[in-house]
Every structure is written in structure tokens, then in C-alpha cells.
Write an enzyme that holds these catalytic residues in place. Structure first.
Site, PDB file in Angstrom:
ATOM      1  N   CYS A   3      -2.167   8.444   2.626  1.00 63.09           N
ATOM      2  CA  CYS A   3      -1.661   8.173   1.421  1.00 63.09           C
ATOM      3  C   CYS A   3      -2.468   8.358   0.447  1.00 63.09           C
ATOM      4  O   CYS A   3      -2.500   8.750  -0.880  1.00 63.09           O
ATOM      5  CB  CYS A   3      -1.159   6.852   1.360  1.00 63.09           C
ATOM      6  SG  CYS A   3      -2.220   5.702   2.128  1.00 63.09           S
ATOM      7  N   GLU A  25       3.902  13.262  -4.062  1.00 61.50           N
ATOM      8  CA  GLU A  25       3.169  13.345  -2.812  1.00 61.50           C
ATOM      9  C   GLU A  25       4.007  14.005  -1.809  1.00 61.50           C
ATOM     10  O   GLU A  25       5.243  13.997  -1.427  1.00 61.50           O
ATOM     11  CB  GLU A  25       3.303  11.708  -2.475  1.00 61.50           C
ATOM     12  CG  GLU A  25       2.259  11.440  -1.428  1.00 61.50           C
ATOM     13  CD  GLU A  25       2.331  10.110  -1.070  1.00 61.50           C
ATOM     14  OE1 GLU A  25       3.203   9.373  -0.956  1.00 61.50           O
ATOM     15  OE2 GLU A  25       1.102   9.778  -0.529  1.00 61.50           O
ATOM     16  N   GLU A  34       0.926  -1.095   0.035  1.00 60.31           N
ATOM     17  CA  GLU A  34       0.002   0.055   0.212  1.00 60.31           C
ATOM     18  C   GLU A  34       0.898   1.282   0.025  1.00 60.31           C
ATOM     19  O   GLU A  34       1.578   1.349   1.160  1.00 60.31           O
ATOM     20  CB  GLU A  34      -0.862  -0.022   1.144  1.00 60.31           C
ATOM     21  CG  GLU A  34      -1.795  -1.212   1.523  1.00 60.31           C
ATOM     22  CD  GLU A  34      -2.891  -0.893   0.476  1.00 60.31           C
ATOM     23  OE1 GLU A  34      -2.918  -0.112  -0.251  1.00 60.31           O
ATOM     24  OE2 GLU A  34      -3.856  -1.990   0.739  1.00 60.31           O
TER      25      GLU A  34
END
Lengths: 286, 483, 313
Positions: B290, B387, B256
Site C-alpha cells: 500500500c 493505485e 489502513e
């Protein structure tokens, strides 16, 4: 005096067309007794690149079709294959040196496998999807979606093996670049002819012939390939290297499957390995 | 009479937690010393050192894996699913009983507001154990068979320390595996408290092993030859390294990883709720999420109105003491993360995007970053592609649904996406076309134990949660189908 | 009296419908989650003391019963002026709210105390009467000394889409009010959806209502946090568009200090401090006042009080 045969030129199958390798190379393919069968195209990294471009271009349209329509097309491949079964039996006997009965059984199984997978198109979502009872006022549904462009190293079985790795990918909406069995590539190209005349859009399946060791690394490291099926990779070190290269863009990887019984019923795994699960939430209110 | 309604401080009591000066590793049911160099965990809101924590050496990891293997072979894999379930139910109940303690400890170690640890993290943790407990004796109906894999090596991040632990441990144990789990080095304390909970639940020794440490410890777990399954949540970079490390092995892997989710607002959206969704999407948990909605794609015709409403709303966010019950945005988890957020924000400005931060007073000690929004961002800007993992929103505009889809999908990530519109058919069309593992339509950042979570493309593979979450911890036969 | 900016909007039933249905929709779940989120604010010590006194000053102390008598209304009015006879620092409520026939009594008791008299008019609570009767009801109340008129809208007309009719009714009542302030009651429990509450809010604001009010107290559910949230968003957006402030009054079902504080937090965070004033926010309540007083005493004495120590009027 007997008639002189018109021999077939075996080329690649890319984007619905049958081009020669851009490299201009070919390699000798012998029959089981070591006699020349034909020269097969020896695909280069650029052919692999072109095949990926074709597969990517085809992905939106193919994955966007209804499941029912994909089922019809894959079923149509089975129909056309049935109509040309004599040709395939002859090719299998020539390339593998097997008995007529054995050749027939492989063709039967390949056709039946296509029919089996054709039926899955509009059922796999029901079997692997889920309505999820979340603890709140939300509609929540998980459905499978194809991963995208999948590179495949086909196993040795020139027809049944190939059909068994390609059909589960395209039935769910993926598009494929497959490297045919290096030893037995010719049937793969003939199967390409079947696909090209079965309403399968160009680019959904692309067939390369040539050296796995040469082409596969380019596909494994290709950043626009979403998954790789290493079923036919026989060299364990090469398989490990390809898996490692696949990490560059986190391809979904299916590891080699030595000893697979291709005549057995396959189960779902060849489909589900290259499916994503998408979960959609929406509030429930007035 | 003044109309200013100043909320007085409303701190949650810290007395409920008892932080020890030092912590060992939890191996085979006991706390033991680590062979590595102990490290300190700090309260990111104050920079106060909370405790010294052992670092697991390769030998410690090996001991943990051996303990897990023993427990797997001798106890856990032989136990009936119904009995395993009872242990998991016990754990779920103890988590509920000690919920406040876990929440306070999580906020102290992580920096997240008590409101979130109390109302989101801990309740979902308990629910996760409760949900998977129920699967333990029903696996044969799951579609994935009921054969466990063996020893699972699990490495989790610092953004939801206890919740990520639950996502990893609950399904692993339910399926009959034993685990060696490494919490993040900046947030080890709730995992260690969880180890105590395992003791309280009389969980057989070795079924759960918690080893603390940093990257080296994680690598030792992932590469240990007797680990059958690797589960990782964290950065895409480390995820790729793990995928490389397990290449050529029989290890099953789920990852993940990162995201850069598009949150798409159409002109017919329920605007007030969309603004809440935008705020929740990027400022929830300080943006350390995330699946954060870090790219706002807003239709040009409502862009100005949305921005006005968004800024007005951001100005009401209360940033500060994580233990204050009225805090909306807490501390950035570490100095390192703060530096990264600052760096990318400066790059955003340098690239020509317009920066606006909510007017809020930041505490002088600790790691803080004001909720920030960048407008005039284009797809080429680094703040639209990378990110940031912090409370920083990049705003882009679009004109048509197709443009929104193109921009949303134009990223190597594919974890989540948001869609805001009142038109039902458009929701379904957008949901179909967005390449992301979770699509929140007219909502955002919702999680539930029954709902599978996980990404497309470079956001990783495998799903956590729901029936799908079982697949990662069961042996599915590659050649003969599933049971 | 109606807002000129909206002349085009209220030109016809269809233009009004287009406008109201063009307002951004409300997602029920998101709206309720936001309201619940604000409800988790923890208001302590000085903030709580501030909020309690403010809430007392915002109470429209209400009695709307068939059994109301002049004696009851006099007692209520006395309580409104001096809610806690034992503590002179305790502020008075904003108003008493009674039926029109009780206005004169209330007026007489309240004198020039500053506590307003509000009257429910227009065939409260159902609103089912001919227009001239509703107007007469309003004028009677104003003539008897009401400072504020709480009217009900015709929910039947609203729900069947006759928005212009509702608009004109409000505008006419507003005219009949003269100098009295008009509160427009939607009976949100009958409007059912938040979209309807938002549309009703804009309708009433455009028609010149000074206040928008949730409920009569006679229909369940009465005031709720999410309904009030929608109305607060409406007055906030209306000021942004017109520069004009409109007040909000949740009424019915608000019984505890804890509830009242949740509303004040919502006012604070949705509309800001400008609305934290009895001129712009009211509670329609009866039993709430005693709980506020009890909590107020707890704040000053440090011990919990009991109902026996507060008057029941």
C-alpha cells in the site's frame, strides 16, 4: 427623551470578513424570554463552500507558523476577550437568561480555556510525538501534524462551548469552519470580532450561523474538508448521517459528546483527534 | 571459458510445511466446520490448488464474536498485563522457532519470494509480538490509559498475510482485547497456522478467533453489534464502506488503506542508493504494497541518468519461482489482481505513456507480470493517480522543490513518500511539506514494530506500530482526556 | 597516459576537487544494505563449481611478510601454478603477489606458466617515502620481471584534500611501470567513508590505473563487500563515460569460498559478465585458495574434505 440604540447587524465571519449570507436570508434569534434579540444571518451551502475555501487558503500559512507564534495569537484572543468581557457577559445573560454570576463564570472559563490551549501549542508535539528506537541504523521520529480543514458543529454553550471546540483545533494548526449553536448564534459572531482583532489570520476560523441540519451535510460531504467534529449535533440520526457522509473522503470524525462538562479540564483528545502522525526515517551513516 | 554466471536453481524445501487438504475455522480454541461454501486457495506461482478452506457464515462470525466476548469477560480482561505479556512472548518465540515453516507457507500461498518472507515478513512478525508483549504490563505509561475496548473485529489483506495479522493481533491482545480476525480469501493459510501456534502457546480459547471467507464474512464482522473495535487494512473503497457501516455506532475504527506514494529524487541524490530505493519501493513484494513508491518524481536534470541506471538495474531482477532463494520478484497474488494490473498498464499505454518492461522470461503457469516502468507520465494519467498495486512504476519529472511537493501532494492519498537528496536542510523541508504518514528520506519501505505507520487523507486513519499503535485498542475518554 | 577526457578536470587542484566532490554521494546504510542483499544469493551446484574455478583463476596468491624468504616465495609460486597437485583440472591462480625484492625469485619459478608476478611497490604499505624512492621501487620491480605493480596512494595527501598531488603521483608511477599493469591501492580502511572510496576510484581511473584495489591487507578493515561495491560501481560508470575498462581487486580478509562467491555475485550483478575474468577482477588473498580447493574437492567427490589434504605454502 432617551437615546435610540444603534443596533448591531450580526453577519457571518468568513475569511476574516463579515459578509451577509449570500442567500440574503436571516432568522430570528430570541432571548430566553422569547423577545427578539436580533436577526442572525442564515448561512447557505454556498456560504459553507466559501468558508471551506477560506479555511483551505489559510491552512498552509497557519499550520506553517511556529508553534510559539500560534500560541501568541491564541493568547492574544484571550487578552482581547478579557478586555471585552462586559459585552460577552451581557450577551450571555440576554441570550441564555442566566445570572450575572453564572455569565461571569462562563466568560472566565472561556478566557482561561484559551490561555490553557495557548500553552499547548509548543508542548503537544513533545507529549504525543515520539523518537522510535527502530532495530536498525535509522533516525526515526514521529511528530503530530494538523489534519487540515475541520468542520465543527458547536455545542449550545454560546461562548465556552464554542471556545472549547475551536481553540484545540487552531492551536495545533488546523483551520476551522464552525457552525455556531443554532439557538445562540450571536455570541459566536461577537467572538468573531474578537478573533478578527487578535492577529488571527483571516480564514483560520470561519463562523457560520443558521440551520445545522441544512449546512452540516454539505460540510460532511465536502471533499476538501479533512475532519468533522459533531460535538454539537443533538439529533442522533443526523449525527449518524453526517458520519456516513464523511466516509466519502474518510474524514476524521469526532462523534457527538452529549453531557460534556465544559467547565472541566478537557484533556488532549480534542487536539489529538484532528492530528495526523507523520513518521520520518533517515539512515544514520557517515 | 564462458563468463556467463548462471545461478543454478536454489529452491527452498517445501517439505517443511504440511498443508492439509481442508481447513476449518478457528473459534474458541478449536477448529470447526464453517457454515458457508468452502473455497479453494491456490498457489499463484503454479495455479495448483493448495487446500479447501471453510467460509464463515453470519452464524459462524456470531459464534466467533461470542467466543471472543466470553474470553474477554471471563479471562483476558481479568488477567494482569504481566500474564498477558507472557502469552505474547510465547507466541513470538514459537514464530521464531517455526519461522522457516511460516516463510515457506507464506511464499506458497501468497507468491512472494522466499527471500522476502524469510528475511522480512516473518522476522518482523516475531518482532511485532515481542514489542507489544512488552507493552502489556506498561500500558499506564503509554499516555492512552490501560482500559481495553473489548472485542476487536479485524480484516486483513493478502499482500502481507502474516505480517498484517501481527500488526492487528499483537497490539489488540497486549491491550487486553480479544479478536476475531479474517485473513484474505486468497491467503488464509499462515493465519490458520498461526491459530495452531496459539494452541501451542496454550492461549486461552476465544482470545484469538480466525474466521476465513471473503467480503460477506468481512461485512459480518464489521457490522456485528458486539464488536467494539474494527480494524481494517485493504482498499480505500472497502475502507469507505466500513466507515459508512460503523457511522452512528460506538465502534472505534482504524483504517489502513491505499496509497500512490511519490518517491522524489533530486539531482544531488546518492544515485546508486536512490536507484535501489526506487526498485525496492515499487518491486518489493511485486508492488503489492500500500505504501509502494509507485510514482517516481525525478528532477529533470538527472532524469535520463536515473532512467538509464534504473533500467539497467531492473534488468538484473530475477523473476520466477517464489521458493527459489534467488528470486527477487515473485508471482502476482491472484488472477484477478493480474487482470487489474494488465488493464491499468494497457490504459497507461493508451494514454500515451511509454512502457518498458525488464527483459525476463516469465513462467508459463501461474500469474506473472514483468517489472515495468512508464515514462512520459503526467499527473493527469490514470497510472499516476490510481493505485495499481503491482510491479508498475510511473515516472514523472519536476524542476523545483516546490513543484515536487505540489505534485507529490496532488492526490487523495497520503500514506507515504520518499525523498532522495544529500542536502540535509532540504530533506527536513520536504519531510515537513509532504502530506503523508510516513516519509522515508534516503531510504524506502522500511518497517519496524516501534515505528508508527498509517496515512493521511484517503489512506485511512489511525496508526499501527509503536506507542501510537496502542491508541487504537484502548479506551481514550473523549470528554475527560486520557488517563 | 591519463585520460584526455579529463584534461579540464585535472587542470588544477580546485577543478579536480569540484569534480570529485560533484560525484553522486554514497549513503552508507543503503550501500551496505545492497551489498548484504547481494550476499544472500544462494549459489549451488553447477553455478558453485563455475564460481570456484573462476575464483581460483582470479587469486593473486600473496605473501607480504617481513619474514618472507626466497624459499617461501618459490613454494608459493609452485602452488600458484598447480594449486591442487592431485587434480590437473584445477586451474592456476592469476598471479603471485610479493615484495619487489622477491620478484626475481617468483619470476624464475613461474617462468612462462602464464601466472603473473605482481609486486607491491611505492613504499608499501604506508606509502610514506619520497617520490623518487617510490619511482625507483617501481622501476626495480618492473626490471626484476614484475608484470603488475600494486602501488599505494598517499592517504595523507588524499585526506587533506591534495587530490592533484595524489593524481600526479599515480600518473608518474604508471609511467614508471612501462608495460606492467598498475593496480592502485587506496587502503580503504584509512579513507573511512564510501564517498572517499568513490572519489579515490575516479582519481585513480583518471590517472591511468589499470586496476583499483581496496587494501594492503595491513590495515583493518581490509576488503569489504560494500567498499568493493562502490569500486565496482565506479568502474562500471567509468566505462559508460569513457568506454574504457578498469579492473577491481579486493584484498585482505577474504578467507572463505562463501565470501569469494559473494564478491563474484556482486561483480556479476553490478558490472556484468565482462568483468568476470581474471583480467578485470582479482582477489588479493593467501588462505582463501585452500578453502576454494577444499570446496572444489567437495564438489567433485561429494564429501567434505579437511585441511590436511591441501598444501600449506
Amino acid at each position: 427623551m432617551s437615546r435610540i440604540d444603534v443596533r448591531k447587524t450580526y453577519k457571518l465571519y468568513i475569511g476574516g470578513q463579515f459578509p451577509r449570507s449570500e442567500s440574503g436570508r436571516s432568522y430570528v434569534v430570541n432571548d430566553a424570554k422569547g423577545r427578539l434579540l436580533a436577526n442572525a444571518a442564515q448561512a447557505s451551502r454556498k456560504d459553507a463552500r466559501d468558508a471551506v475555501v477560506a479555511a483551505r487558503a489559510a491552512f498552509g500559512g497557519w499550520s506553517g507558523r511556529t508553534a510559539y507564534n500560534r500560541a501568541q495569537v491564541v493568547y492574544r484572543i484571550a487578552e482581547v476577550l478579557e478586555g471585552r468581557r462586559d459585552q460577552f457577559e451581557a450577551e450571555l445573560r440576554a441570550s441564555e437568561g442566566i445570572t450575572p454570576a453564572k455569565a461571569r463564570s462562563y466568560v472566565d472559563a472561556a478566557i482561561d480555556r484559551l490561555v490553557w490551549y495557548a500553552g499547548w501549542a509548543d508542548k503537544i508535539t513533545q507529549v504525543v510525538g515520539n523518537a522510535n528506537p527502530v532495530a536498525g541504523p535509522y533516525f526515526n521520529l514521529s511528530t503530530p501534524e494538523p489534519s487540515g480543514v475541520i468542520a465543527v458543529v458547536a455545542p449550545r454553550g454560546p461562548l465556552l462551548g464554542l471556545v472549547s471546540v475551536v481553540a484545540p483545533l487552531i492551536i495545533t494548526g488546523n483551520t476551522v469552519v464552525v457552525i455556531a449553536s443554532e439557538q445562540h448564534p450571536l455570541t459566536a459572531i461577537t467572538l468573531g470580532e474578537v478573533m478578527a482583532t487578535s492577529d488571527l489570520p483571516g480564514g483560520v476560523v470561519n463562523v457560520l450561523t443558521g440551520s445545522v441540519a441544512e449546512i452540516a451535510p454539505w460540510l460532511a460531504s465536502h471533499m476538501d474538508v479533512n475532519g468533522i467534529d459533531l460535538t454539537g449535533v443533538e439529533d442522533a440520526q443526523l449525527a449518524a448521517d453526517l458520519e456516513a457522509a464523511s466516509a466519502d473522503n474518510l474524514k476524521r470524525v469526532r462523534r457527538p459528546a452529549p453531557g460534556t462538562d465544559w467547565l472541566a479540564e478537557p484533556g488532549l483528545d480534542r487536539m489529538t483527534r484532528f492530528l495526523e502522525t507523520k513518521t520520518v526515517w533517515h539512515p544514520i551513516g557517515v | 571459458m564462458s563468463n556467463v554466471f548462471e545461478y543454478a536453481p536454489a529452491p527452498e524445501s517445501r517439505a517443511i510445511v504440511d498443508i492439509k487438504p481442508s481447513y476449518g475455522l478457528f473459534i474458541d480454541g478449536e477448529f470447526v466446520d464453517g457454515g458457508g461454501t468452502a473455497f479453494k486457495t491456490v498457489n499463484p506461482a503454479t495455479e495448483e490448488v493448495l487446500a479447501e478452506v471453510a467460509e464463515a457464515s453470519d452464524a459462524d462470525v456470531d459464534a466467533a464474536v461470542r467466543a471472543a466476548r466470553r474470553a474477554y469477560t471471563r479471562v483476558w480482561s481479568r488477567m494482569s498485563g504481566a500474564e498477558r505479556a507472557k502469552y505474547l512472548y510465547r507466541i513470538a518465540r514459537i514464530i521464531q522457532e517455526r519461522g522457516r515453516e511460516l516463510a515457506v507457507l507464506e511464499s506458497i500461498d501468497n507468491g512472494k519470494p522466499i527471500k522476502e518472507s524469510r528475511d522480512v515478513d516473518v522476522p518482523i512478525v516475531a518482532a511485532h509480538f515481542f514489542y507489544y508483549a512488552g507493552w502489556a504490563d506498561k500500558l499506564k505509561y503509554s499516555g492512552y490509559g490501560d482500559t481495553p475496548l473489548g472485542v476487536a473485529g479485524q480484516v486483513i489483506p493478502w499482500n502481507f498475510p502474516l505480517l498484517m495479522l501481527a500488526w492487528k493481533i499483537a497490539p489488540a491482545l497486549a491491550c487486553g482485547n480479544t479478536v476475531v480476525l479474517k485473513p484474505a480469501e486468497t491467503t488464509p493459510l499462515t493465519a490458520l497456522l498461526f491459530a495452531e501456534i496459539c494452541q501451542q502457546a496454550d492461549l486461552p480459547p476465544g482470545v484469538v478467533n480466525i474466521v476465513t471467507g471473503a467480503g460477506d464474512t468481512g461485512r459480518a464482522i464489521v457490522s456485528h453489534p458486539d464488536v467494539d473495535k474494527v480494524a481494517f487494512t485493504g482498499s480505500t473503497e472497502v475502507g469507505k464502506a466500513i466507515a459508512r457501516a460503523v457511522a452512528g455506532t460506538d465502534k472505534k475504527v482504524t483504517l489502513e488503506l491505499g496509497g500512490k506514494a511519490a518517491n522524489i529524487v533530486f539531482d544531488d541524490a546518492p544515485l546508486d542508493q536512490a536507484v535501489e530505493g526506487i526498485v525496492n519501493g515499487i518491486f518489493f513484494n511485486q508492488g503489492h504494497v500500500c505504501c509502494a513508491g509507485s510514482r517516481l518524481l525525478v528532477q529533470e536534470s538527472v532524469a535520463d541518468e536515473v532512467m538509464t541506471r534504473l533500467k539497467r538495474r531492473m534488468a538484473t531482477l530475477r523473476v520466477g519461482d517464489p521458493l527459489d532463494k534467488n528470486t527477487d520478484v515473485g508471482a502476482i497474488n491472484s488472477a484477478e489482481q493480474l487482470a487489474k494490473i494488465r488493464e491499468l498498464s494497457e490504459i497507461g499505454e493508451a494514454e500515451g505513456a511509454e512502457r518498458w518492461s525488464a527483459p525476463c522470461e516469465l513462467p508459463s503457469n501461474g500469474y506473472w507480470f514483468a517489472p515495468t516502468v512508464f515514462t512520459g507520465v503526467s499527473q493527469a494519467h490514470r497510472i499516476a493517480r490510481e493505485e495499481i498495486f503491482g510491479p508498475v512504476l510511473s515516472v514523472l519529472t519536476f524542476r523545483t522543490p516546490s513543484e515536487a511537493v505540489e505534485k507529490a501532494n496532488n492526490t487523495p492519498f497520503g500514506l507515504s513518500a520518499g525523498v532522495w537528496t544529500d542536502k540535509g536542510s532540504r530533506i527536513l523541508s520536504m519531510a515537513n511539506r509532504l502530506r503523508a504518514g510516513v516519509v522515508w528520506a534516503n531510504t524506502f519501505n522500511k518497517f519496524d514494530p516501534t515505528s508508527p505507520f498509517g496515512g493521511y487523507k484517503e489512506s485511512g486513519y489511525g496508526r499501527e506500530g509503536g506507542r501510537h499503535g496502542l491508541e487504537a485498542y484502548l479506551k481514550t475518554d473523549e470528554n475527560g482526556g486520557t488517563a | 597516459m591519463t585520460h584526455q577526457m579529463f584534461d579540464d578536470v585535472v587542470r588544477s587542484d580546485s577543478s579536480l576537487r569540484r569534480f570529485l566532490h560533484g560525484l553522486p554521494g554514497v549513503d552508507q546504510v543503503g550501500c551496505e544494505a545492497r551489498a548484504a542483499g547481494l550476499g544472500t544469493r544462494s549459489i549451488k551446484t553447477t553455478a558453485k563449481a563455475f564460481a570456484i574455478d573462476l575464483a581460483i583463476r582470479m587469486v593473486d596468491l600473496t605473501t607480504l611478510e617481513g619474514q618472507d624468504t626466497h624459499g617461501k616465495v618459490r613454494a608459493l609460486a609452485s602452488k600458484a601454478m598447480r594449486p591442487d597437485p592431485a587434480d590437473p583440472t584445477c586451474p592456476a591462480t592469476a598471479a603471485v603477489c610479493v615484495y619487489p625484492d622477491m620478484v626475481a625469485t617468483a619470476r624464475q619459478t613461474l617462468g612462462d606458466s602464464g601466472v603473473h608476478v605482481a609486486a607491491v611497490a611505492t613504499a608499501f604499505p604506508s606509502g610514506r617515502a619520497a617520490m623518487d624512492i617510490k619511482l625507483a621501487d617501481t622501476r626495480d620491480a618492473v626490471e626484476a620481471g614484475a608484470d603488475e605493480i600494486d602501488m599505494v596512494i598517499d592517504r595523507g595527501a588524499f585526506l587533506s584534500g591534495r587530490y592533484l598531488e595524489v593524481f600526479e603521483e599515480i600518473a608518474q608511477v604508471r609511467e614508471a611501470c612501462g608495460d606492467a599493469h598498475l593496480k592502485v591501492i587506496f587502503e580503504t580502511g584509512e579513507l573511512q567513508t564510501y564517498d572517499n572510496v568513490r572519489r579515490a576510484s575516479w582519481l585513480a581511473m583518471m590517472a591511468g590505473g589499470h586496476f583499483i584495489k581496496t587494501s594492503t591487507g595491513k590495515v583493518q578493515p581490509a576488503a569489504t563487500l560494500p567498499v568493493t561495491l562502490i569500486m565496482l560501481e565506479a568502474v562500471r560508470d567509468f566505462r559508460e563515460q569513457t568506454g574504457q575498462m578498469v579492473g577491481v581487486k579486493p584484498a585482505g580478509g577474504i578467507k572463505t569460498t562463501k565470501d569469494a562467491i559473494k564478491y563474484l555475485v556482486m561483480v556479476n550483478e553490478i558490472c556484468g559478465e565482462d568483468w568476470l575474468d581474471p583480467d578485470w577482477f582479482r582477489f588479493g588473498a593467501s588462505t582463501l585458495l585452500n578453502d576454494l580447493l577444499m570446496q572444489r574437492t567437495k564438489m567433485t567427490t561429494g564429501r567434505y574434505s579437511g585441511p590436511d589434504y591441501f598444501t600449506l605454502d
